[in-house]
Design an enzyme around this catalytic site. Sequence first.
Site, PDB file in Angstrom:
ATOM      1  N   GLU A   1      -7.015  -4.244   6.050  1.00 16.22           N
ATOM      2  CA  GLU A   1      -6.482  -3.740   7.323  1.00 16.22           C
ATOM      3  C   GLU A   1      -7.568  -3.089   8.169  1.00 16.22           C
ATOM      4  OE1 GLU A   1      -3.068  -1.351   6.086  1.00 16.22           O
ATOM      5  OE2 GLU A   1      -1.830  -3.152   6.017  1.00 16.22           O
TER       6      GLU A   1
ATOM      7  N   ASP B   1       4.385  -4.866   0.231  1.00 16.88           N
ATOM      8  CA  ASP B   1       4.088  -3.521   0.718  1.00 16.88           C
ATOM      9  C   ASP B   1       5.283  -2.580   0.589  1.00 16.88           C
ATOM     10  OD1 ASP B   1       2.652  -1.484   1.775  1.00 16.88           O
ATOM     11  OD2 ASP B   1       2.620  -2.235   3.826  1.00 16.88           O
TER      12      ASP B   1
ATOM     13  N   GLU C   1       8.217   5.128   3.464  1.00 15.07           N
ATOM     14  CA  GLU C   1       7.898   4.344   4.654  1.00 15.07           C
ATOM     15  C   GLU C   1       8.965   3.292   4.956  1.00 15.07           C
ATOM     16  OE1 GLU C   1       4.060   2.464   4.427  1.00 15.07           O
ATOM     17  OE2 GLU C   1       4.320   1.387   6.319  1.00 15.07           O
TER      18      GLU C   1
HETATM   19  C1  GCV Z   1      -2.733   3.739   4.624  1.00 15.89           C
HETATM   20  C2  GCV Z   1       0.772  -0.177   4.758  1.00 15.89           C
HETATM   21  C3  GCV Z   1       1.012   1.027   5.618  1.00 15.89           C
HETATM   22  C4  GCV Z   1      -0.296   1.630   6.099  1.00 15.89           C
HETATM   23  C5  GCV Z   1      -1.152   1.967   4.874  1.00 15.89           C
HETATM   24  C6  GCV Z   1      -1.363   0.678   4.071  1.00 15.89           C
HETATM   25  C7  GCV Z   1      -2.148   0.910   2.792  1.00 15.89           C
HETATM   26  O1  GCV Z   1       0.247  -1.223   5.503  1.00 15.89           O
HETATM   27  O2  GCV Z   1       1.842   0.676   6.696  1.00 15.89           O
HETATM   28  O3  GCV Z   1      -0.004   2.783   6.843  1.00 15.89           O
HETATM   29  O4  GCV Z   1      -2.379   2.519   5.242  1.00 15.89           O
HETATM   30  O5  GCV Z   1      -0.108   0.152   3.707  1.00 15.89           O
HETATM   31  O6  GCV Z   1      -1.521   0.997   1.753  1.00 15.89           O
HETATM   32  O7  GCV Z   1      -3.355   0.977   2.852  1.00 15.89           O
END
Ligand code: GCV
Length: 650
Positions: free
Chosen positions: A272, A351, A379
């Site tokens: 990411e 996720d 989340e």
């Molecule tokens: C810390 C998901 C979340 C992100 C998070 C990522 C990760 O994509 O939405 O906020 O980033 O996981 O675990 O690195």
Amino acid sequence: MPHLPESVDPAWLTPGAFRAIGSRRTLVRGGEGPVVDSVHEEVAEACARFGGHVERDASPGPYDLLLDLTGDDGSEAFTFTRDDGRTTVTASGRPGLLYGLFHVVRLGEDAFRGEARRETHRPALGLRMLDHWDNVAVHPVMGQVERGYAGGSLFWEDGRARGNLERVRAYGRLLASCGINAVAVNNVNVHRAEARLLTDRIGEVAAIACALRAYGIRTHLSVSFAAPVVLGGLATADPLEGGVRAWWAEATARVYEAIPDFGGYVVKADSEGQPGPFAYGRSHAEGANMLAGALEPYGGTVHWRAFVYDHRQDWRDRTTDRARAAYDHFVPLDGEFASNAVLQVKHGPMDFQVREPVSPLIGAMPATRLAVELQATQEYTGQQRHVCWLGPMWSEVLRFRPDGTPVAELADALVAVSNVGDDRFWTGHPLAQANLYTFGRLAWRPDADPLEILDEWIGLTFGTEPAAGVRTVMEGSWRTYEKYTAPLGVGFMVQPGHHYGPSVDGYEYSPWGTYHFADRDGIGVDRSAATGTGYAAQYAKPWAEVYESPETCPDELLLFFHHVPYGHVLHSGRTVIQHIYDTHFEGVEEVEAARRVWASLVGLVDAERHARVTERFEEQLRCAREWRDQINSYFFRKSGVPDAHGRRIH
Ligand code: GCV
């Protein structure tokens, strides 16, 4: 015991939880240092409140409880003995003494009565860790705590470590009381200010580490793979470059000067947008091993995250499957990671959805150390506005046998993304405290019945009167949440960005690789080997075969593995479309019922806690109805199939 403002909730460590100890005579014998001091202080405060008496290292007079430290080997195990009307906790290491004390707290009066018994307790997993996605400064999009639903950070305020760390110490105490022994104090998405915690701002981390040390918690730090460039001014972060290795060795030496018991680094690389070894044509084993090499002289560990996938994929490209990515990237590297490098794998391949299969990477790398990552912060499970107790989900994950051996036995470490902030109740939703507690207790004993853990938490937090009602509200809350949100394992369908509330097509034409492929005829992702992406074949037998066919695939994961017509009949006997309608009506009804039960507890639960949960239930119900109506309407409009029971669909 830390001195907290009255306004901060004691969570499950209520004063009453210490009554049994506090009204007796205790001897704390052997050892010194912050952890033993904490044990003594805990008992002394309880005695001051309840009229008991504590001695430290005195010649043994009459006493009811002996907390006996017999060595200094760092062991976390303890022995609990009830003999001759006396209770004894024996430990050969300081952490064991602390865990033994909290065991007695949990038992309450039961620790001091009954038959002679002798039990030894030791944690199943050596590392039981919380990762904080806390930013030092407030991030313009993510706020201070990324995916945080409990206020600001416990550690950081106004761009620096808090001056008063009593709350951090109290946090360490809560964590130790349920068995957690490590904390990573900053976000894995490392922004510039946070990167500097590794170097010129390490003193701030050291202050936090000192507060946590009193309760046996070791501190870890998330670092940027690009630190040698960003902080050191080097031209490269290539892990095979001598200068880069020297930079990390030097930086790490300074970290250990400041924090001698530092746990190690957590790294999100090539994920990411975070920098990583791919930029230099190096493998993730080469990247991880470079950091492992810097930590090795001090006994530190690098936690290297396996969350590596293409977040810029073309939604039209049906050959790329995000679920496959971690396995495809990492399995070829099995055996190449250093012995102090731990691969940290999210429990599911996507996720942290409300329902995912266990990641096929777990169990597929026998020569690599493994940490399984869970998400306590909710989340995708209601963002601490909805009641969603995750114990049953985590327990299913830990008991799953990828290849004969349960996940819990394959793992060296269990990690959860923390759900805590500077909120008065720690977790925003007071009932979300149960997720924190359950995580710690399951990491200690992964084969424990999660419902027993829930009862333990309820007993400590609420006492006996409201216990049955609280249990009714919580025990089925994960499955209720699943019912009114995305069906049959298909996942996502959330509003993009913040991930709260329904949006069926929110991610359908996005680059994130999270699709459901609903059309007028059917829904789901074909991940079979025969006709789909081949993901199902990443599992060992029997799972590769079980998941390969819609006939054998468990209902709750059907749409994760298969694209089926709306009329496909599930093992439950219902069609997919009728299942969608039914579960969405049921889910909302279950929230309504839970809300009524909670309302009936007024007067049995302290007023503020009751009011906070009541207010959250209003929002949960509003949101659950929104989910129900959007999901049902969407699929009715797509399929044209009416509800068999003629209920109102918009
Ligand atoms: C810390 C998901 C979340 C992100 C998070 C990522 C990760 O994509 O939405 O906020 O980033 O996981 O675990 O690195």
